[in-house]
Design a protein around this motif. Sequence first.
Motif, PDB file in Angstrom:
ATOM      1  N   ARG A  20       0.832  -1.207   0.000  1.00  0.00           N
ATOM      2  CA  ARG A  20       0.000   0.000   0.000  1.00  0.00           C
ATOM      3  C   ARG A  20       0.865   1.254   0.000  1.00  0.00           C
ATOM      4  O   ARG A  20       0.486   2.281   0.542  1.00  0.00           O
ATOM      5  N   LYS A  21       2.013   1.169  -0.646  1.00  0.00           N
ATOM      6  CA  LYS A  21       2.942   2.298  -0.666  1.00  0.00           C
ATOM      7  C   LYS A  21       2.301   3.560  -1.229  1.00  0.00           C
ATOM      8  O   LYS A  21       2.436   4.644  -0.660  1.00  0.00           O
ATOM      9  N   GLN A  22       1.595   3.438  -2.341  1.00  0.00           N
ATOM     10  CA  GLN A  22       1.007   4.625  -2.965  1.00  0.00           C
ATOM     11  C   GLN A  22      -0.010   5.290  -2.040  1.00  0.00           C
ATOM     12  O   GLN A  22      -0.005   6.522  -1.865  1.00  0.00           O
ATOM     13  N   LEU A  23      -0.879   4.492  -1.442  1.00  0.00           N
ATOM     14  CA  LEU A  23      -1.869   5.027  -0.513  1.00  0.00           C
ATOM     15  C   LEU A  23      -1.194   5.701   0.671  1.00  0.00           C
ATOM     16  O   LEU A  23      -1.560   6.821   1.059  1.00  0.00           O
ATOM     17  N   LEU A  24      -0.216   5.036   1.247  1.00  0.00           N
ATOM     18  CA  LEU A  24       0.457   5.566   2.423  1.00  0.00           C
ATOM     19  C   LEU A  24       1.151   6.882   2.128  1.00  0.00           C
ATOM     20  O   LEU A  24       0.980   7.880   2.845  1.00  0.00           O
ATOM     21  N   GLU A  25       1.936   6.904   1.064  1.00  0.00           N
ATOM     22  CA  GLU A  25       2.730   8.100   0.798  1.00  0.00           C
ATOM     23  C   GLU A  25       1.862   9.258   0.314  1.00  0.00           C
ATOM     24  O   GLU A  25       2.172  10.416   0.583  1.00  0.00           O
ATOM     25  N   SER A  26       0.739   8.963  -0.359  1.00  0.00           N
ATOM     26  CA  SER A  26      -0.168  10.043  -0.746  1.00  0.00           C
ATOM     27  C   SER A  26      -0.892  10.620   0.464  1.00  0.00           C
ATOM     28  O   SER A  26      -1.429  11.731   0.409  1.00  0.00           O
ATOM     29  N   SER A  27      -0.891   9.864   1.566  1.00  0.00           N
ATOM     30  CA  SER A  27      -1.531  10.319   2.806  1.00  0.00           C
ATOM     31  C   SER A  27      -0.529  10.912   3.782  1.00  0.00           C
ATOM     32  O   SER A  27      -0.892  11.235   4.927  1.00  0.00           O
ATOM     33  N   GLY A  28       0.724  11.025   3.367  1.00  0.00           N
ATOM     34  CA  GLY A  28       1.732  11.649   4.208  1.00  0.00           C
ATOM     35  C   GLY A  28       2.547  10.706   5.056  1.00  0.00           C
ATOM     36  O   GLY A  28       3.274  11.140   5.950  1.00  0.00           O
ATOM     37  N   VAL A  29       2.444   9.396   4.786  1.00  0.00           N
ATOM     38  CA  VAL A  29       3.222   8.405   5.527  1.00  0.00           C
ATOM     39  C   VAL A  29       4.395   7.959   4.663  1.00  0.00           C
ATOM     40  O   VAL A  29       4.200   7.433   3.567  1.00  0.00           O
ATOM     41  N   LYS A  30       5.609   8.146   5.154  1.00  0.00           N
ATOM     42  CA  LYS A  30       6.795   7.688   4.443  1.00  0.00           C
ATOM     43  C   LYS A  30       6.989   6.205   4.720  1.00  0.00           C
ATOM     44  O   LYS A  30       7.077   5.770   5.866  1.00  0.00           O
ATOM     45  N   LEU A  31       7.029   5.397   3.657  1.00  0.00           N
ATOM     46  CA  LEU A  31       7.181   3.955   3.810  1.00  0.00           C
ATOM     47  C   LEU A  31       8.595   3.524   3.483  1.00  0.00           C
ATOM     48  O   LEU A  31       9.159   3.921   2.467  1.00  0.00           O
ATOM     49  N   ILE A  32       9.163   2.696   4.350  1.00  0.00           N
ATOM     50  CA  ILE A  32      10.440   2.069   4.051  1.00  0.00           C
ATOM     51  C   ILE A  32      10.277   0.562   4.216  1.00  0.00           C
ATOM     52  O   ILE A  32       9.445   0.097   4.994  1.00  0.00           O
ATOM     53  N   SER A  33      11.037  -0.195   3.459  1.00  0.00           N
ATOM     54  CA  SER A  33      10.940  -1.645   3.553  1.00  0.00           C
ATOM     55  C   SER A  33      12.266  -2.265   3.171  1.00  0.00           C
ATOM     56  O   SER A  33      13.176  -1.592   2.681  1.00  0.00           O
ATOM     57  N   SER A  34      12.351  -3.578   3.363  1.00  0.00           N
ATOM     58  CA  SER A  34      13.593  -4.279   3.047  1.00  0.00           C
ATOM     59  C   SER A  34      13.853  -4.326   1.560  1.00  0.00           C
ATOM     60  O   SER A  34      14.976  -4.482   1.123  1.00  0.00           O
ATOM     61  N   SER A  35      12.782  -4.205   0.778  1.00  0.00           N
ATOM     62  CA  SER A  35      12.946  -4.187  -0.672  1.00  0.00           C
ATOM     63  C   SER A  35      11.782  -3.459  -1.301  1.00  0.00           C
ATOM     64  O   SER A  35      10.732  -4.040  -1.509  1.00  0.00           O
ATOM     65  N   GLN A  36      11.964  -2.185  -1.607  1.00  0.00           N
ATOM     66  CA  GLN A  36      10.908  -1.425  -2.246  1.00  0.00           C
ATOM     67  C   GLN A  36      10.895  -1.678  -3.751  1.00  0.00           C
ATOM     68  O   GLN A  36       9.882  -1.528  -4.402  1.00  0.00           O
TER      69      GLN A  36
END
Length: 226
Positions: free
Chosen positions: A57-73
């Motif tokens: 849900r990277k797109q949803l999160l980042e469009s809502s102001g949440v920066k997402l990090i993961s082991s492999s984006q």
Amino acid sequence: MRASSICSHRLSIVTGHYGTGKTEFAVNLALALAAEGEAVMLADLDIVNPYFRSRERKQLLESSGVKLISSSQACSDADVPSLPAELLTILESRDIRGVLDIGGDPVGARVLARVQPKIVSEDYQLIYVLNANRPEVRAVEPAITYLRGIEATTGLSCTGIVNNTHLCNETTEREIRKGARLAADVSRETGIPVLCHVAEEKFVPALSDLPETVFPITIKMKKPWE
């Protein structure tokens, strides 16, 4: 209800058995904090569950102001048991509210042990998500055994229990209340408080009599075939 009422610490580490809905809770928690004006980063450190990952849900999160990090984006379906370099930003930046989504068993939680010394020096809470419909944790004793295993693996102490009892599309108020009873029993045996009960918004009015906060969510994590 403000998310900060159940998330008063700067770092919220979300863990629990596979299938408890911990990623759904983590995503909704991060979104709720961002909606309250917080600077939020969500770390997807789940190397156990191949289906429900916050990175989906990277797109949803980042469009809502949440920066997402993961082991492999770059490769969202890869199991890479390594920690992203950006994790240090969450751990060291005191102006960021961090939500860490950890693998659903003690093996998955092992990735966190590498940064345990940093975490214990910060303001953190380790949240144990409980689903009374998961066979492995639907009774008090195995639920506590599982919790203690995660604590032993991470070197961190659990500070709160979240009741997220559900049956996916067949969830009812009765199921949520069943989970509330289990959470209360685990809390009584361990001394760890129940932070909240997770429920879709449609169930919230009917659960207003529960002694703890009811955290309303909307379903974000769909099955791959949905």
